[in-house]
Motif scaffolding. Structure first.
Motif, mmCIF file in Angstrom:
data_model
loop_
_atom_site.group_PDB
_atom_site.id
_atom_site.type_symbol
_atom_site.label_atom_id
_atom_site.label_comp_id
_atom_site.label_asym_id
_atom_site.label_seq_id
_atom_site.Cartn_x
_atom_site.Cartn_y
_atom_site.Cartn_z
ATOM 1 N N ASP A 1 4.243 -7.835 -3.481
ATOM 2 C CA ASP A 1 5.225 -6.741 -3.149
ATOM 3 C C ASP A 1 4.867 -6.341 -1.649
ATOM 4 O O ASP A 1 5.077 -5.226 -1.089
ATOM 5 C CB ASP A 1 5.018 -5.253 -3.849
ATOM 6 C CG ASP A 1 3.681 -4.774 -3.700
ATOM 7 O OD1 ASP A 1 2.653 -5.350 -3.343
ATOM 8 O OD2 ASP A 1 3.383 -3.420 -4.302
ATOM 9 N N SER B 1 0.697 -2.545 -2.940
ATOM 10 C CA SER B 1 -0.452 -2.773 -3.886
ATOM 11 C C SER B 1 -1.333 -3.856 -3.756
ATOM 12 O O SER B 1 -1.130 -4.694 -3.001
ATOM 13 C CB SER B 1 0.134 -2.638 -5.418
ATOM 14 O OG SER B 1 0.750 -3.972 -5.627
ATOM 15 N N ASP B 2 -2.178 -4.013 -4.587
ATOM 16 C CA ASP B 2 -3.321 -4.902 -4.746
ATOM 17 C C ASP B 2 -3.773 -5.254 -3.242
ATOM 18 O O ASP B 2 -4.498 -6.429 -3.083
ATOM 19 C CB ASP B 2 -2.364 -6.517 -4.802
ATOM 20 C CG ASP B 2 -3.187 -7.520 -5.464
ATOM 21 O OD1 ASP B 2 -4.214 -7.353 -6.095
ATOM 22 O OD2 ASP B 2 -2.891 -8.780 -5.116
ATOM 23 N N THR B 3 -4.234 -4.328 -2.497
ATOM 24 C CA THR B 3 -4.946 -4.556 -1.642
ATOM 25 C C THR B 3 -6.484 -3.847 -1.756
ATOM 26 O O THR B 3 -6.634 -3.147 -2.789
ATOM 27 C CB THR B 3 -4.567 -3.743 -0.238
ATOM 28 O OG1 THR B 3 -4.644 -2.127 -0.504
ATOM 29 C CG2 THR B 3 -2.925 -4.200 0.219
ATOM 30 N N GLN C 1 4.084 1.567 0.477
ATOM 31 C CA GLN C 1 2.641 1.650 0.154
ATOM 32 C C GLN C 1 2.629 0.006 -0.390
ATOM 33 O O GLN C 1 3.607 -0.254 -1.210
ATOM 34 C CB GLN C 1 1.928 2.337 -0.459
ATOM 35 C CG GLN C 1 1.580 3.582 0.292
ATOM 36 C CD GLN C 1 0.340 4.448 -0.618
ATOM 37 O OE1 GLN C 1 0.611 4.658 -1.927
ATOM 38 N NE2 GLN C 1 -0.457 4.908 0.150
ATOM 39 N N ASP D 1 -6.447 -7.950 3.712
ATOM 40 C CA ASP D 1 -5.444 -6.833 3.233
ATOM 41 C C ASP D 1 -4.306 -6.932 4.417
ATOM 42 O O ASP D 1 -3.235 -6.616 3.929
ATOM 43 C CB ASP D 1 -6.096 -5.515 3.563
ATOM 44 C CG ASP D 1 -7.056 -5.086 2.511
ATOM 45 O OD1 ASP D 1 -6.887 -5.853 1.274
ATOM 46 O OD2 ASP D 1 -7.770 -4.156 2.279
ATOM 47 N N GLY E 1 -7.639 -1.193 -0.742
ATOM 48 C CA GLY E 1 -7.785 0.173 -0.867
ATOM 49 C C GLY E 1 -8.070 0.574 0.805
ATOM 50 O O GLY E 1 -7.677 1.713 0.946
ATOM 51 N N SER F 1 -3.190 -0.070 3.005
ATOM 52 C CA SER F 1 -2.228 -0.471 2.157
ATOM 53 C C SER F 1 -0.615 -0.314 2.707
ATOM 54 O O SER F 1 0.331 -0.488 1.981
ATOM 55 C CB SER F 1 -2.063 0.297 0.904
ATOM 56 O OG SER F 1 -2.007 1.785 1.017
#
Length: 462
Positions: A378, A320-322, A318, A369, A324, A327
């Motif tokens: 990442d 991060s920082d999307t 997965q 995204d 939601g 991911s």
């Protein structure tokens, strides 16, 4: 010195015996060397294949690791009924994803610099002198100065201006007209209010400064976007439309606007995602072949298995920082099959959209995204690119393994030379021993012949 033939004295076939021992000794030792050479060569070839495959995959990863790759727009143009390249009139570029739309643009005026000309008849020759002092040039906020000596001719002055330190784009020229030389100054600084001015600190220089006439004034570029007038000091309009930069190069015909359509370049993003899937699967096939426990040249190389394991781990992780909504690659329609390869299915299951449909929807409606999943802090492509670099770097796993195998092959060559020397000594030792045996047997044979001759019965005479 010729090697003596063993067995001459004894009559035994000692050469065959020596040859048999030498061949047997060499065969055992040489077989070990040959086996090592074949193994090292196969491994080196496998490492070369691994290196080429990783490099090829990294080319794809480098594109996908750059966030700007995903935030590209596509511009199309139409003018006077024809579509295609209109860069001779206008071109557009974008920064980041823009809202897009269709715009009708007319170019009514291009930005221009200014020009000053000296008065006709002011000079009789380009070698005339005019006085001494300092000329000050200005256009907008740009300035520079030139010192003029009393002995400077028009040609000298021209040269001094053109090579002056801080010259912001003023070109001095001399036109030899029927009315005598005309000194001209042309400024590249465009935009309203930026017409070139020249002043002096000595009136003897008026003829080449304050008395010069303005032949051309600096102007703004003027365009109309859907009927709205927009001006710019240069031929570049940086934000006339939010996020879109326009560069104008020519005028449009009156009442004939150029139509510009800007939208997200979803085709390019889709291609890049498919390139990633194809590149991943090609690399996976290579890794499986190289690490095959039966036929793989790198079957016992832990670094290959380690890379393969990390490849799958990162790809399935997965990010991060999307927002939601998405991911993982799975969320955009990319799944992993039983063979460990990625796929974008064309058929939906249990009433769910297919992978291709999910990918299309993600790129169309959630491109931000998509970009973060691949190129975020990442992001998957970024992680894979960084990890792959640890293998391909000058001090990386692949480079060090390659160097070690080449060194091992050099050791094989050295061992062959050592074997040749050993076999020479081995054969020499055998010959020494069998020569001694040959001499001993020859002596025994000679003694035996002598005894036989002594003990031979004496023939009786009649």
């Amino acid at each position: 010195m010729a090697t003596p033939i063993a067995g001459v004295g004894s009559g035994l076939d000692l050469e065959s015996i020596i040859s048999t021992f030498v061949k047997a000794e060499r065969s055992t030792r040489e077989s070990s060397i040959n086996t090592r050479e074949l193994d090292y060569t196969a491994e080196l070839s496998g490492v070369g294949t691994l290196k080429a495959s990783l490099s090829k995959f990294q080319t794809v990863l480098e594109k996908l690791s750059d966030p700007t790759t995903f935030y590209q727009n596509k511009s199309t143009y139409s003018y006077q009924g024809s579509s295609g390249d209109t860069s001779n009139i206008l071109s557009a570029s974008t920064a980041g994803v823009v809202t897009g739309g269709t715009f009708n643009i007319e170019v009514s005026q291009l930005a221009q610099g200014s020009r000053l000309d000296s008065a006709a008849g002011a000079f009789s020759s380009s070698t005339d002198t005019v006085g001494s002092g300092k000329l000050s040039f200005g256009a907008g906020s740009d300035t520079f100065e030139v010192a003029i000596e009393a002995t400077d001719t028009l040609e000298d002055i021209q040269s001094k201006i053109n090579s002056a330190e801080g010259n912001f784009g003023v070109k001095a020229n001399i036109i030899n007209s029927d009315n005598g030389p005309i000194l001209t100054y042309t400024s590249e600084v465009t935009g309203d209010g930026n017409t070139l001015t020249v002043s002096n600190d000595n009136t003897s220089l008026d003829a080449i400064s304050t008395s010069m006439a303005t032949a051309k004034t600096a102007k703004d570029a003027m365009i109309s976007i859907d009927g709205q007038t927009v001006s710019s000091a240069s031929n570049t309009f940086t934000n006339a439309i939010n996020g879109i930069e326009l560069n104008v190069n020519n005028l449009t015909d009156a009442g004939q606007p150029l139509t510009l359509t800007v939208g997200v370049d979803t085709e390019n993003v889709t291609k890049l995602v498919n390139d990633f899937v194809d590149g991943y699967n090609e690399l996976q096939s290579t890794l499986s072949s190289l690490s095959n426990p039966v036929s793989g040249p790198l079957a016992f190389d832990s670094s290959v298995r380690s890379y393969e394991s990390q490849l799958r781990s990162i790809t399935g992780s997965q990010v991060s920082d999307t927002s939601g909504a998405m991911s993982m690659l799975y969320d955009m329609g990319i799944t992993m099959n039983a063979e460990g390869k990625l796929e974008i299915s064309s058929i939906g299951k249990n009433g769910q959209p297919s992978g291709a449909e999910r990918l299309e929807n993600a790129i169309k409606n959630n491109l931000e995204d998509v970009g973060k999943i691949f190129a975020g802090a990442d992001g998957i492509a970024k992680q894979l690119n960084d990890y792959t670099e640890t293998y391909l770097a000058s001090d990386g796993v692949v480079t060090e393994r390659e160097a070690a195998l080449k060194e091992s092959l050099k050791k094989v060559d050295s061992d062959r030379e050592s074997l040749d020397r050993y076999m020479e000594n081995y054969e020499a030792t055998l010959r020494q021993r069998y020569t001694a045996l040959d001499v001993t047997i020859a002596q025994y044979n000679a003694t035996s012949s002598y005894i036989q001759s002594v003990l031979k019965p004496v023939e009786k005479k009649d």
